[in-house]
Write an enzyme that holds these catalytic residues in place. Structure first.
Site, PDB file in Angstrom:
ATOM      1  CG  ASP A   1      -1.419  -7.457  15.476  1.00  0.00           C
ATOM      2  OD1 ASP A   1      -0.596  -8.304  15.091  1.00  0.00           O
ATOM      3  OD2 ASP A   1      -2.558  -7.745  15.885  1.00  0.00           O
TER       4      ASP A   1
ATOM      5  CG  ASP B   1      -3.580   3.718  -7.218  1.00  0.00           C
ATOM      6  OD1 ASP B   1      -4.488   3.269  -6.487  1.00  0.00           O
ATOM      7  OD2 ASP B   1      -2.401   3.309  -7.171  1.00  0.00           O
TER       8      ASP B   1
ATOM      9  CD  GLU C   1      -0.791   1.383  -0.650  1.00  0.00           C
ATOM     10  OE1 GLU C   1      -1.997   1.636  -0.884  1.00  0.00           O
ATOM     11  OE2 GLU C   1      -0.417   0.332  -0.109  1.00  0.00           O
TER      12      GLU C   1
ATOM     13  CB  THR D   1      -4.924  -6.863 -13.042  1.00  0.00           C
ATOM     14  OG1 THR D   1      -3.679  -6.965 -13.744  1.00  0.00           O
ATOM     15  CG2 THR D   1      -5.866  -5.958 -13.791  1.00  0.00           C
ATOM     16  CB  ALA D   2      -4.019 -10.433  -9.190  1.00  0.00           C
TER      17      ALA D   2
ATOM     18  CB  THR E   1      -0.479  -6.259 -15.070  1.00  0.00           C
ATOM     19  OG1 THR E   1      -1.401  -5.579 -14.213  1.00  0.00           O
ATOM     20  CG2 THR E   1      -1.200  -6.691 -16.318  1.00  0.00           C
ATOM     21  NE  ARG E   2       3.333  -9.726  -9.710  1.00  0.00           N
ATOM     22  CZ  ARG E   2       4.601  -9.750  -9.344  1.00  0.00           C
ATOM     23  NH1 ARG E   2       4.959  -9.323  -8.154  1.00  0.00           N
ATOM     24  NH2 ARG E   2       5.506 -10.193 -10.165  1.00  0.00           N
TER      25      ARG E   2
ATOM     26  CE  LYS F   1       1.016   3.836  -8.349  1.00  0.00           C
ATOM     27  NZ  LYS F   1      -0.289   3.780  -8.976  1.00  0.00           N
TER      28      LYS F   1
END
Lengths: 562, 691
Positions: free
Chosen positions: B306, B343, B347, B377-378, B380-381, B398
């Site tokens: 993996d 954030d 990342e 948010t899912a 606006t990504r 970003k």
């Protein structure tokens, strides 16, 4: 040591190395059902044989069926030769009116020819009728050779198959081998032999009147045809008692060279047939290289010893030699004929130096794997290869695999049996002959030479070679039956394990090679293989060899002869 | 890693003493029957003892003594390996020691001993309880201390559902309460199986061991044949060729020759090698269900790994800022940092850190009414921050290129072409591009990359030399996967891989005859783990995964597979090397014993016979030659015990190179060493006037 002799050896080796691959690759095609130009002539014959006998050549067999067919085929062959001999007085083509052969001798001879040994406890010209020689012995010369090749073909097929239950059709293998390889080549060679002066006749013995007025009987017979297959099929049983030292079997230096070539040609070519069939020509060259290396070592040692004896005891070493042939070709022949399971001779092995005898013995003791008998040499070598791959394979840290086939307990058990049985026969037979009063009575010589002769008889029989060091009256119940059993064990004690292994390998999966796989075509591997053969052979026979040829050699230096 | 394992020392004094005692106990005929080679020595020793008493021969008594030593030394090797295994087994057993189990039956709780638990039973475990058996959490969540097994002191979370549901018997619940369904019968758990393996008592021979045993037995039979024919052939020679008066070959000498020839070295050490191989594996914190699996590990052709966790650290990190035309890198970094301040993902953190490290931009604390964070948010990504500066709202975002593109288009802005190109380039190189926008103006791209672990490339190069193909499995898209594959140096990769793809790939490889190994932890890995020839489940994984594989790595370290492969290879190499050594040894023994027994033949007037030239070691007398060979044969077993227990050093080289190396050491070494050894022993014997 003469330069000429070395030139002779090298010419021989080069001719062989040139011819063997060409013939071998051609045979790979022919024996797998693509007969090419010969097919145009012989294909109808092949097909009609299948039609007559109800053989379905494409229906392949499980290894057990293959083995049973082989045993039945050889069993019937044995029975036929045996019956011919014990009834020859009542059968045609017996111009000398020779009597029936006694049962024990007939047994020995029948076994000898069906097992491709051709040990002869008799002298052909005074014992057997033309019919027995031709319909009995000569037929077996072909069929025993074809049997050996068939086993090798089955083994080669098993290596390239995976998850397969079948390894080929025995009847088709034997038919094709005989029809496309053995018959045409024998025909060709016998024609050359006849042209050179070998005898081929159905007439009774010729009677000549010599200058001093006495009568001399000159034996005749269908000689050339039998000599051709005796050499090509690694049979070696001479038409005459003196074998290829006889001018009617081997008339000229040219026939001498050609017969020597014929001795080695098919066994050497079959290595390449095997290589082509398994799709790995490089591997075939590796095997050829190992065999050639051991052959050259043997020739060098034998020649050196013979030359040294001539220096020490000038003249005496020519006793038992054919004066028409020089030292080099006699020594070369003796090494070739023992390396290959041939056994024909052009000089008496009993007359050679002890170390030359040691080379001959060792060639046979390791199981006739220096080219060896047709087919047998390759499949016998396979047992050593499997053993080497197993030990060396473990050392590289993987479950040993050979050409993608895993080597497991089953394979090792059968390979051990195949290597052990012939050795056991030699050792135990020799030991028995040293104890049994019945055996001791037929020994003519004493000391280490006498011992070597006993050892030689058992070794030659067990290895299915057939040559003799003489000095033993083998036409006794003890030896005729004992050596007969040795030949059977030496032959089928290897064939059964090889076919069992073939069946097992065919069933197995095939693993693609990687950098972690033990390479079986490298120089390292060939050296390990050579070492394994020498060490296993050496460890098994060192005590016996030291009591025979080794002591004799050491005593020869002090001037003691036996 | 193995801090809580018994000590690594090969020769612990207590262990030695126990092994010494055990090796005497193993002299019982019953244990001798298990090993045909040593049985021959055993029977020979009995005969030699009786004979030496009968004929009052000091020489025979000494030979008999050394034959007994040969047997005892072989026993000692086995006992020592078993002793070391036992220490491991005791340690494994200690993991199993548990209190009472709280069985839930018909809704009621009752207290039973763990041995009474059957598969399918449900037990309850609360803080402080020891989990009584291997099982699966079916209800609840708990933190568990698994240090007893892994040596790792940080507690782990175990919860029902998902990939963290498996619990191991012997571990302790630290908090909360879980219901556990027992999955293994008593005595059949992973640890139980491993205990049997390391103890060696009921160990079954692996396929390779069986094959090697067959070869050893074949050789033994061969040498019995050889030696059995010597009396009659020697008798013939002696009667023919003047035996010196009084020369008599006694059976004890023949037995000595036989024992020297049969492969006692490998025969005596074979089981010790097998047991210690298992032992080494346990020391690496790997449990295996069978010895066969360990051997198979040495044969592996293909390794499925993996990506995440094995090849890469598993989280993408910012590695570069690539500004759009007309924007300075500093501006881009500054905006990116602002957009990432809130954030908390790895990342996001890495962006802040990179901006600080490269452009010396300090983290600004922007809490207050003028700053409003826009979390990811899912829908606006993207994520970012809205800053109110002098009445205007500065909205920094970003996000993925297509998300930003959509936003900019909807606001009537334009997306610069060179930014599109940068985005494509980063994707092609296996990175993840994040576009940064200030209102409708595109500032540039942040490059995120999955960082490949240090040293992993070298590891894969090693594997390649060993003939093992590495295949990286990842859920990434083919572009990203290809780039990481190239960076890590794997031979092949599978992108967008689903568990079904994995299974299919394994079957494909196996159909071509290859052996496949893989690691896995999730329930959806279970079919693939079961299908693989070597399936290593992570201890942190689900019970389903652990049941499906044939090994469990207690450290849950996917790269451990490489060490497992090495252990398997080492096991086979040690066997092969000692077999070669054993056979090569025989040559010298002939040169010691054959002149001793044949040397007098055909002797003239008191001078030594012709075959005495074979005494190339110039050994003192026939009797001292025989005795020296037997002593060497016995001592070599003792000398090789450390090698048998530690294994031959494995080097990741190609097969050809490994073969050459081992042949030189064990083949050539095996040929030469005994000549020297026997000569030294002979000198000592005569110096001490033992004979």
């Amino acid at each position: 040591m003469k330069t000429n002799d070395w030139v002779y050896f090298i010419t021989y080796g080069a001719t062989l190395t040139l011819l063997a691959p060409v013939l071998g690759y051609w045979m790979a095609k022919v024996l797998n059902g693509q007969p090419g130009f010969l097919g145009r002539i012989l294909s109808p014959l092949e097909k009609s044989i299948y039609r007559l006998t109800g053989i379905q050549p494409d229906k392949e067999m499980h290894w057990r069926t293959y083995l049973l067919s082989l045993l039945a085929f050889n069993g019937l062959g044995f029975l036929f030769v045996f019956l011919l001999q014990i009834t020859q007085r009542h059968l045609p083509l017996n111009p000398q009116h020779l009597p029936n052969v006694p049962g024990w001798l007939a047994f020995n001879t029948a076994v000898s020819f069906t097992t491709n040994t051709n040990w002869q406890a008799y002298s052909g010209e005074t014992t057997l009728s033309y019919l027995v020689q031709m319909a009995g012995l000569e037929v077996q010369n072909f069929l025993s050779a074809a049997t050996g090749i068939a086993v090798m073909l089955a083994l080669a097929r098993s290596l390239i198959r995976h998850s397969s239950e079948v390894i080929g059709n025995f009847w088709a293998d034997v038919t094709r081998t005989t029809l496309y390889v053995l018959l045409p080549m024998s025909l060709l060679l016998s024609l050359v032999l006849v042209q050179q002066g070998a005898v081929q006749s159905f007439r009774p013995n010729a009677v000549a009147r010599t200058i001093d007025g006495s009568e001399q009987v000159i034996p005749l017979g269908p000689v050339a045809s039998q000599v051709a297959i005796k050499q090509l099929g690694t049979n070696g049983g001479g038409y005459f008692g003196t074998n290829s030292a006889h001018p009617f079997e081997n008339p000229t230096p040219l026939t001498n060279f050609l017969e020597m070539l014929a001795i080695m040609l098919l066994p050497a070519a079959l290595i390449f047939t095997f290589g082509k069939m398994i799709g790995n020509k490089k591997h075939a060259w590796m095997i050829y290289g190992v065999m050639m290396l051991m052959l050259l070592a043997g020739i060098t040692a034998a020649y050196w010893a013979d030359w040294r004896m001539e220096m020490q005891l000038p003249g005496i070493a020519m006793e038992g030699r054919e004066y028409r042939f020089d030292r080099a070709s006699s020594v070369l022949w003796s090494v070739l004929t023992t390396a290959v399971s041939n056994g024909s001779v052009n000089a008496m092995h009993g007359s050679m130096a002890p170390v030359t005898g040691l080379v001959q013995l060792f060639n046979m003791m390791i199981g006739e794997v220096i080219f060896g008998g047709v087919g047998c040499g390759m499949y016998g070598m396979m047992l050593y290869i499997l053993l080497t791959v197993f030990i060396a394979g473990l050392m590289v840290g993987r479950t040993p695999e050979y050409l993608g086939k895993r080597i497991d307990r089953y394979t090792i058990v059968w390979a051990s049996i195949g290597l052990l049985l012939p050795s056991a026969v030699i050792l135990e037979g020799t030991a028995l002959s040293c104890l049994s009063p019945a055996a001791l009575a037929s020994h003519l010589n004493h000391g280490p030479r006498g011992f070597s002769e006993i050892l030689y008889a058992w070794t030659s029989s067990s290895a299915n070679n057939g040559s003799a060091m003489a000095g033993i009256n083998a036409a006794t119940n003890f030896y005729a039956i004992g050596l007969g059993m040795a030949m059977l064990l030496g032959r089928f004690g290897v064939i059964v394990p090889v076919l069992a292994i073939a069946g097992h390998l065919a069933q197995g999966k095939s693993i693609p090679p990687s950098a972690g796989t033990l390479p079986t075509d490298s120089l390292t591997f060939s050296l390990v293989l050579t070492a394994v053969i020498m060490i296993v052979g050496g460890l098994t026979f060192f005590p016996a060899l030291s009591l025979g040829p080794l002591i004799e050699h050491l005593l020869l230096a002090t001037g003691r002869l036996f | 890693m193995s801090s809580n394992h018994p000590k690594e020392k090969t020769f612990d004094r207590k262990l030695l003493a126990r092994a010494g005692w055990e090796s005497l106990k193993k002299l019982s005929p019953r244990s001798q029957l298990k090993n045909p080679v040593m049985l021959v020595v055993f029977l020979g020793a009995i005969y030699a003892t009786i004979s030496s008493i009968a004929v009052h021969s000091g020489y025979q008594a000494q030979v008999a003594g050394w034959l007994w030593f040969t047997v005892i030394f072989a026993n000692f090797a086995e006992a020592l390996a078993e002793g070391r295994g036992k220490a491991q087994a005791d340690f494994l057993r200690s993991m199993r020691r548990t209190g009472k189990a709280r069985l839930i039956k018909d809704g009621k709780e009752e207290s039973v001993t763990p041995a009474d638990l059957r598969a399918g039973d449900t037990v309850v475990c609360e803080a402080g309880d020891i989990i009584p058996a291997d099982g699966e959490v079916i209800e609840g969540i708990a933190s568990v201390d698994e240090s007893a097994i892994t040596g790792e002191s940080a507690p782990v979370i175990r919860e029902s559902g998902g990939d963290r549901s498996a619990v191991t018997g012997g571990t302790r619940v630290l908090s909360d309460r879980v219901l556990v369904r027992v999955v293994s019968e008593p005595g059949r758990s992973f640890i139980d199986k491993m205990i049997t393996l390391v103890e060696g008592s009921n160990r079954r021979q692996t396929p390779n061991e069986q094959a090697l045993n067959a070869l050893i037995i074949g050789l033994t039979i061969l040498f019995i044949l050889v030696v059995s024919t010597i009396p009659s052939t020697l008798g013939y020679a002696a009667s023919e060729g003047g035996r010196p008066a009084g020369f008599c070959l006694d059976l004890t000498t023949l037995i000595a020759l036989l024992v020297c020839l049969i492969p006692t070295t490998i025969g005596g050490l074979l089981s010790a090698i097998g047991i210690s191989g298992m032992d080494r594996l346990v020391r690496k914190n790997v449990l295996a269900t069978s010895g066969r699996a360990v051997e198979a590990a040495g044969d592996i052709n293909v390794l499925l790994l993996d990506k995440t966790g094995t090849i890469t650290f598993g989280n993408r990190m910012a590695t570069d800022f690539i500004p759009a035309r007309g924007v300075t890198a500093n501006d881009l970094a500054s905006a990116a940092q602002l957009a990432s301040l809130a954030d908390e993902t790895p990342e996001g953190r890495s962006i802040v850190v990179l901006a600080k490290e490269r452009y010396n931009l300090r983290e600004r604390n922007l809490s207050g009414p003028h700053a409003r964070y826009a979390p990811f948010t899912a829908k606006t990504r993207m994520s970012g921050i809205d800053l109110t500066e002098e009445g205007t709202i500065r909205s920094i975002r970003k996000g993925a290129a297509d998300a930003i593109l959509e936003m900019i288009r909807s606001q009537g802005g334009s997306f610069p072409e060179e930014v599109t190109k940068t985005v494509e380039m980063i994707s092609r190189q296996g990175g993840t591009p994040l576009v940064v926008a200030d209102n409708r103006r595109v500032l540039g791209v942040i490059q995120l990359r999955d960082v490949v672990k240090g040293g992993i490339r070298e590891r894969f190069a090693q594997m390649r030399r060993m003939g093992i193909k590495t295949v990286m499995i990842t859920g990434d898209n083919p572009l990203t996967a290809a780039a990481i594959a190239a960076e890590a140096g794997v031979d092949d990769f599978m992108a967008n891989a689903t568990p079904e793809d994995k299974l299919k790939r394994i079957r494909q490889e196996q159909a071509q005859g290859r052996l496949v190994a893989m690691t896995g932890d999730g329930t959806n890995d279970a079919p693939a783990l079961a299908q693989a020839d070597v399936g290593v489940a992570m201890n942190s994984g689900t019970q389903a995964a652990r049941e499906a594989g044939n090994m469990v790595d207690l450290d849950s370290n996917p790269t451990k597979l490489i060490e497992i492969v090495e252990t398997g290879k080492q096991l086979l190499m040690t066997r092969g090397a000692l077999t070669t050594f054993s056979i090569a040894n025989d040559v010298s023994k002939y040169f010691a014993i054959i002149p001793a027994i044949f040397g007098g033949l055909y002797a003239v007037s008191g001078r030594p016979g012709p075959l005495s030239v074979l005494n190339i070691m110039r050994l003192h007398s026939p009797q001292s030659s025989v005795l020296s060979a037997v002593i060497f044969n016995a001592l070599i077993i003792i000398m090789l015990i450390p090698l048998a227990l530690r294994g031959v050093t494995y080097r990741p080289l190609g097969a050809a190179a490994v073969l050459r190396r081992n042949l030189l050491i064990f083949g050539l070494g095996g040929l030469i060493t005994p000549f020297i050894g026997i000569k030294i022993i002979d000198l000592l014997i005569n110096w001490l006037r033992i004979i």
